[in-house]
Scaffold this motif. Structure first.
Motif, short mmCIF file in Angstrom:
data_model
loop_
_atom_site.label_atom_id
_atom_site.label_comp_id
_atom_site.label_asym_id
_atom_site.label_seq_id
_atom_site.Cartn_x
_atom_site.Cartn_y
_atom_site.Cartn_z
N ILE A 302 42.17 47.81 29.58
CA ILE A 302 42.24 49.20 29.13
C ILE A 302 41.63 49.34 27.74
O ILE A 302 40.83 50.24 27.48
N MET A 303 42.00 48.43 26.83
CA MET A 303 41.65 48.59 25.42
C MET A 303 40.39 47.85 25.01
O MET A 303 39.83 48.14 23.96
N GLY A 304 39.96 46.86 25.78
CA GLY A 304 38.77 46.11 25.42
C GLY A 304 39.00 44.99 24.43
O GLY A 304 38.06 44.37 23.95
N TYR A 305 40.27 44.69 24.11
CA TYR A 305 40.58 43.62 23.18
C TYR A 305 40.49 42.27 23.87
O TYR A 305 40.29 42.18 25.09
N GLY A 306 40.68 41.20 23.09
CA GLY A 306 40.62 39.85 23.65
C GLY A 306 42.01 39.28 23.84
O GLY A 306 42.85 39.35 22.94
N PRO A 307 42.33 38.73 25.00
CA PRO A 307 43.65 38.13 25.22
C PRO A 307 43.82 36.85 24.42
O PRO A 307 42.84 36.17 24.11
N SER A 308 45.06 36.52 24.11
CA SER A 308 45.32 35.28 23.37
C SER A 308 45.32 34.07 24.30
O SER A 308 45.15 32.94 23.84
N LYS A 309 45.51 34.29 25.59
CA LYS A 309 45.54 33.19 26.56
C LYS A 309 44.17 33.03 27.21
O LYS A 309 43.61 34.00 27.76
N SER A 310 43.66 31.82 27.19
CA SER A 310 42.36 31.58 27.79
C SER A 310 42.37 31.86 29.28
O SER A 310 41.37 32.34 29.85
N THR A 311 43.51 31.61 29.94
CA THR A 311 43.60 31.85 31.38
C THR A 311 43.55 33.33 31.73
O THR A 311 43.28 33.70 32.87
N ALA A 312 43.80 34.21 30.74
CA ALA A 312 43.74 35.65 31.00
C ALA A 312 42.31 36.12 31.17
O ALA A 312 42.05 37.16 31.80
N ARG A 313 41.35 35.38 30.63
CA ARG A 313 39.96 35.83 30.69
C ARG A 313 39.44 35.92 32.12
O ARG A 313 38.54 36.71 32.41
N ALA A 314 40.00 35.11 33.00
CA ALA A 314 39.58 35.16 34.40
C ALA A 314 39.92 36.49 35.05
O ALA A 314 39.35 36.85 36.08
N HIS A 315 40.86 37.23 34.45
CA HIS A 315 41.29 38.51 35.01
C HIS A 315 40.66 39.71 34.31
O HIS A 315 40.96 40.85 34.65
N LEU A 316 39.79 39.45 33.33
CA LEU A 316 39.14 40.56 32.63
C LEU A 316 38.01 41.14 33.47
O LEU A 316 37.31 40.42 34.18
#
Length: 357
Positions: A302-316
């Motif tokens: 929604i916001m375009g920020y970066g997640p702190s968890k590397s595993t979250a990037r697969a869901h971006l």
């Protein structure tokens, strides 16, 4: 056209508890892996953050999933402030349970006895790109950079780095900066020729000398983050220090704003628990939801920020992933929260005095 408000309108607690909120139900399913548990608590959790589109996105994603899974009500408030936190803890009249903070604030507040030590038996730190701190956990990172109106300042007529932001002859116009020293000192030094990776320890005297040069051209010293966008869209400023997520939310609402993704100042955003919270266990559980990869990704999409968890990037979403600041880029500055924890109080006092002179 779907607006940011449409995307961020959170389901009511009744909807969440009945399972009628489709969005919350989907996010609750994404956060599966922890069964619904009875958690010791004394009333609803009060969660204070910085308001605006960022807090609304957190409500729709992370907080909605927590409420759906646990049945625990979370009451949002805006405007976290260390002086207010200190007064609450010292008097025992606690209003807040979970607090959005920046890392340097959390370090100082923890050392002052205002925060609970983070319970990392509840809060999972696996796969974190941003190191966890003793008194707070990181859940996203945000880039601060230059915002402008492309209709008024098309390509070639707006600054693209901090040296150009300071160049008022080449890029005339009203500037907007935050009314606090952090980020201002970093950009002032980069404007004066210091490389992003050579900023720390900050040369405070050199930074203030650089700020002296831009000060006459700053029409607004901005307290509230949402104002970095509203002042721009209302044509009260021309160029502003703002955040990528705020600009992208305004763009989705059809507003004429743009953002420079280079030469950004990247900072981690953290969440903490008030010392002595009567909802301590439930508050820690809410913090754990802020670190769930799927929920981080839902918020960051929604916001375009970066997640702190590397595993979250697969869901971006691909377009969100493509806009993430490059932390390996030598032009990207990464905030040293330890430096600010050690020096922030003295620098803030000097900055406030400087603003008045």
């Amino acid at each position: 056209m779907t607006t940011t408000k449409d995307r961020l309108d959170a389901p009511t607690r009744r909807d969440l508890l009945r399972g009628a909120g489709a969005g919350a139900g989907a996010l609750g399913a994404m956060a599966a892996g922890l069964p619904t548990l009875a958690i010791a608590q004394d009333g609803p959790i009060v969660w204070v953050a910085y308001g605006g589109s960022t807090q609304e996105a957190q409500k729709k994603t992370i907080v909605a999933a927590f409420m759906a899974d646990t049945g625990i009500e979370v009451i949002p408030a805006s405007g976290p402030d260390l002086a207010k936190l200190k007064a609450q803890v010292q008097t025992g009249n606690l209003e807040w349970d979970v607090i959005g903070v920046i890392g340097s604030q959390a370090i100082r507040a923890g050392r002052a006895g205002l925060l609970e030590k983070m319970d990392y038996s509840i809060v999972d730190t696996a796969d974190l790109d941003i190191p966890p701190l003793e008194y707070c956990a990181p859940y996203y990172s945000y880039g601060g950079g230059i915002g402008y109106d492309p209709a008024r300042h098309p390509e070639g007529r707006h600054p693209t780095n901090w040296q150009e932001f300071w160049d008022v002859e080449r890029f005339p116009g009203r500037r907007g900066l935050r009314n606090r020293p952090d980020e201002n000192l970093e950009m002032a030094l980069m404007a004066d020729g210091v490389a992003a990776r050579d900023l720390y320890p900050l040369d405070v005297d050199r930074a203030f000398a650089s700020l002296d040069r831009i000060k006459p051209h700053v029409s607004h010293w901005i307290a509230g983050t949402p104002q970095t966008i509203s002042l721009l869209t209302q044509n009260e400023i021309d160029f502003v220090f703002t955040y990528s997520g705020r600009v992208e939310a305004a763009q989705r609402d059809g507003q004429s704003v743009a953002y420079v993704y280079e030469n950004n100042i990247v900072t981690g955003a953290y969440v903490a628990v008030t010392r002595g919270s009567r909802n301590r266990d439930a508050a820690m559980r809410l913090v754990s939801y802020f670190l769930k990869p799927e929920l981080q990704a839902a918020f960051c999409n929604i916001m375009g920020y970066g997640p702190s968890k590397s595993t979250a990037r697969a869901h971006l979403e691909p377009e969100v992933l493509a806009r993430q600041p490059d932390l390996q880029d030598p032009g990207t500055a990464i905030t040293d929260v330890e430096w600010w924890a050690e020096n922030g109080e003295a620098v803030t006092t000097r900055f406030k005095t400087w603003l008045l002179t």
